[in-house]
Scaffold this motif. Structure first.
Motif, PDB file in Angstrom:
ATOM      1  N   VAL A  51       0.843  -1.194   0.000  1.00 43.42           N
ATOM      2  CA  VAL A  51       0.000   0.000   0.000  1.00 43.42           C
ATOM      3  C   VAL A  51       0.879   1.245   0.000  1.00 43.42           C
ATOM      4  O   VAL A  51       2.104   1.153   0.120  1.00 43.42           O
ATOM      5  N   LEU A  52       0.250   2.409  -0.104  1.00 44.10           N
ATOM      6  CA  LEU A  52       0.975   3.674  -0.029  1.00 44.10           C
ATOM      7  C   LEU A  52       1.761   3.724   1.271  1.00 44.10           C
ATOM      8  O   LEU A  52       1.200   3.558   2.353  1.00 44.10           O
ATOM      9  N   GLY A  53       3.066   3.915   1.158  1.00 48.29           N
ATOM     10  CA  GLY A  53       3.885   3.967   2.362  1.00 48.29           C
ATOM     11  C   GLY A  53       5.358   4.096   2.048  1.00 48.29           C
ATOM     12  O   GLY A  53       5.762   4.231   0.898  1.00 48.29           O
ATOM     13  N   SER A  54       6.153   4.044   3.103  1.00 51.02           N
ATOM     14  CA  SER A  54       7.601   4.116   2.943  1.00 51.02           C
ATOM     15  C   SER A  54       8.186   2.722   3.107  1.00 51.02           C
ATOM     16  O   SER A  54       7.713   1.927   3.911  1.00 51.02           O
ATOM     17  N   MET A  55       9.208   2.456   2.311  1.00 48.52           N
ATOM     18  CA  MET A  55       9.899   1.176   2.341  1.00 48.52           C
ATOM     19  C   MET A  55      11.331   1.446   2.786  1.00 48.52           C
ATOM     20  O   MET A  55      12.049   2.219   2.152  1.00 48.52           O
ATOM     21  N   TYR A  56      11.717   0.817   3.885  1.00 52.41           N
ATOM     22  CA  TYR A  56      13.035   1.009   4.480  1.00 52.41           C
ATOM     23  C   TYR A  56      13.871  -0.238   4.219  1.00 52.41           C
ATOM     24  O   TYR A  56      13.443  -1.349   4.540  1.00 52.41           O
ATOM     25  N   GLN A 100       5.532  10.858   7.999  1.00 51.47           N
ATOM     26  CA  GLN A 100       4.628  11.956   8.349  1.00 51.47           C
ATOM     27  C   GLN A 100       3.953  12.526   7.103  1.00 51.47           C
ATOM     28  O   GLN A 100       2.757  12.815   7.110  1.00 51.47           O
ATOM     29  N   ARG A 101       4.711  12.677   6.028  1.00 52.93           N
ATOM     30  CA  ARG A 101       4.128  13.165   4.771  1.00 52.93           C
ATOM     31  C   ARG A 101       3.082  12.184   4.243  1.00 52.93           C
ATOM     32  O   ARG A 101       2.025  12.580   3.768  1.00 52.93           O
ATOM     33  N   ILE A 102       3.392  10.906   4.321  1.00 48.61           N
ATOM     34  CA  ILE A 102       2.465   9.888   3.828  1.00 48.61           C
ATOM     35  C   ILE A 102       1.196   9.865   4.681  1.00 48.61           C
ATOM     36  O   ILE A 102       0.086   9.744   4.152  1.00 48.61           O
ATOM     37  N   LEU A 103       1.330  10.006   5.993  1.00 49.07           N
ATOM     38  CA  LEU A 103       0.151  10.046   6.865  1.00 49.07           C
ATOM     39  C   LEU A 103      -0.755  11.225   6.515  1.00 49.07           C
ATOM     40  O   LEU A 103      -1.983  11.095   6.528  1.00 49.07           O
ATOM     41  N   ARG A 104      -0.155  12.372   6.189  1.00 48.46           N
ATOM     42  CA  ARG A 104      -0.958  13.537   5.795  1.00 48.46           C
ATOM     43  C   ARG A 104      -1.712  13.260   4.496  1.00 48.46           C
ATOM     44  O   ARG A 104      -2.878  13.628   4.355  1.00 48.46           O
ATOM     45  N   ALA A 107      -4.631  10.900   5.135  1.00 48.26           N
ATOM     46  CA  ALA A 107      -5.742  11.587   5.799  1.00 48.26           C
ATOM     47  C   ALA A 107      -6.619  12.320   4.789  1.00 48.26           C
ATOM     48  O   ALA A 107      -7.832  12.408   4.969  1.00 48.26           O
ATOM     49  N   THR A 108      -6.023  12.825   3.713  1.00 46.09           N
ATOM     50  CA  THR A 108      -6.810  13.544   2.700  1.00 46.09           C
ATOM     51  C   THR A 108      -7.567  12.595   1.785  1.00 46.09           C
ATOM     52  O   THR A 108      -8.451  13.027   1.050  1.00 46.09           O
ATOM     53  N   LEU A 109      -7.228  11.305   1.818  1.00 49.06           N
ATOM     54  CA  LEU A 109      -7.866  10.333   0.928  1.00 49.06           C
ATOM     55  C   LEU A 109      -9.197   9.818   1.464  1.00 49.06           C
ATOM     56  O   LEU A 109      -9.987   9.255   0.710  1.00 49.06           O
ATOM     57  N   GLU A 110      -9.442  10.003   2.758  1.00 48.70           N
ATOM     58  CA  GLU A 110     -10.662   9.493   3.382  1.00 48.70           C
ATOM     59  C   GLU A 110     -11.900  10.033   2.673  1.00 48.70           C
ATOM     60  O   GLU A 110     -12.058  11.233   2.507  1.00 48.70           O
ATOM     61  N   GLY A 111     -12.766   9.131   2.222  1.00 48.73           N
ATOM     62  CA  GLY A 111     -14.036   9.517   1.627  1.00 48.73           C
ATOM     63  C   GLY A 111     -13.967   9.966   0.182  1.00 48.73           C
ATOM     64  O   GLY A 111     -14.988  10.299  -0.403  1.00 48.73           O
ATOM     65  N   ASP A 112     -12.780   9.996  -0.414  1.00 46.27           N
ATOM     66  CA  ASP A 112     -12.655  10.395  -1.816  1.00 46.27           C
ATOM     67  C   ASP A 112     -13.089   9.269  -2.747  1.00 46.27           C
ATOM     68  O   ASP A 112     -13.049   8.094  -2.389  1.00 46.27           O
ATOM     69  N   LYS A 120      -4.749  12.393  -6.136  1.00 41.84           N
ATOM     70  CA  LYS A 120      -3.988  12.852  -4.971  1.00 41.84           C
ATOM     71  C   LYS A 120      -2.691  12.064  -4.816  1.00 41.84           C
ATOM     72  O   LYS A 120      -1.652  12.629  -4.480  1.00 41.84           O
ATOM     73  N   ILE A 121      -2.746  10.764  -5.074  1.00 43.41           N
ATOM     74  CA  ILE A 121      -1.532   9.948  -4.980  1.00 43.41           C
ATOM     75  C   ILE A 121      -0.553  10.342  -6.081  1.00 43.41           C
ATOM     76  O   ILE A 121       0.645  10.487  -5.836  1.00 43.41           O
ATOM     77  N   GLU A 122      -1.066  10.548  -7.294  1.00 43.00           N
ATOM     78  CA  GLU A 122      -0.196  11.002  -8.387  1.00 43.00           C
ATOM     79  C   GLU A 122       0.452  12.334  -8.042  1.00 43.00           C
ATOM     80  O   GLU A 122       1.650  12.530  -8.282  1.00 43.00           O
ATOM     81  N   ASP A 123      -0.328  13.264  -7.489  1.00 43.89           N
ATOM     82  CA  ASP A 123       0.215  14.570  -7.100  1.00 43.89           C
ATOM     83  C   ASP A 123       1.304  14.415  -6.039  1.00 43.89           C
ATOM     84  O   ASP A 123       2.345  15.075  -6.102  1.00 43.89           O
TER      85      ASP A 123
END
Length: 138
Positions: A51-56, A100-104, A107-112, A120-123
């Motif tokens: 899913v959308l996230g960071s990979m370490y 932190q950027r990914i969490l923000r 949060a904007t994706l809820e209900g879209d 939004k993901i592309e942006d």
């Protein structure tokens, strides 16, 4: 005699366009649909949705950080291959700052709608690619 040898395994990260990373690594933390998943040598076989996230990624020579979205991880006892829809190599942000950027963004994706989420993901990935001097496209 104590064994201080660290076990390594082959980790491969691939986008639809090209192979992004392929190296022997110590561990990888993946953003899976069921939460953060740490992969190490001799891991039990598993297939996981990415899913959308960071990979370490921890290597013998240091750390690598990627922002990823969508895909699948195939984990075996001898390696891990991850195919992702989107990926950006992150060079000058910490894991925490990227999270932190990914969490923000999440949060904007809820209900879209699906179209709204996709845009939004592309942006977000576009901003990571061109908006920060410390980020490079994979």
């Amino acid at each position: 005699m104590e064994n201080n040898r660290v076990n390594h395994f082959l980790f491969e990260l691939v986008s639809p366009e090209k192979p992004v990373f392929s190296e022997q690594v110590v561990s990888v933390v993946l953003p899976s649909a069921s939460g953060a998943l740490t992969v190490m040598a001799n891991h039990a076989p598993l297939v996981a949705s990415i899913v959308l996230g960071s990979m370490y990624v921890l290597t013998s020579s240091g750390e690598k950080l990627f922002a990823v979205c969508g895909g699948v991880a195939n984990i075996t006892s001898s390696g891990c291959s991850v195919l992702v829809e989107r990926v950006v190599v992150v060079q000058h942000l910490s894991f925490h700052d990227l999270e932190q950027r990914i969490l923000r963004v999440r949060a904007t994706l809820e209900g879209d709608s699906n179209d709204g989420i996709s845009h939004k993901i592309e942006d977000f990935f576009h901003q990571l690619k061109v908006g920060d001097a410390g980020l490079t496209e994979a």
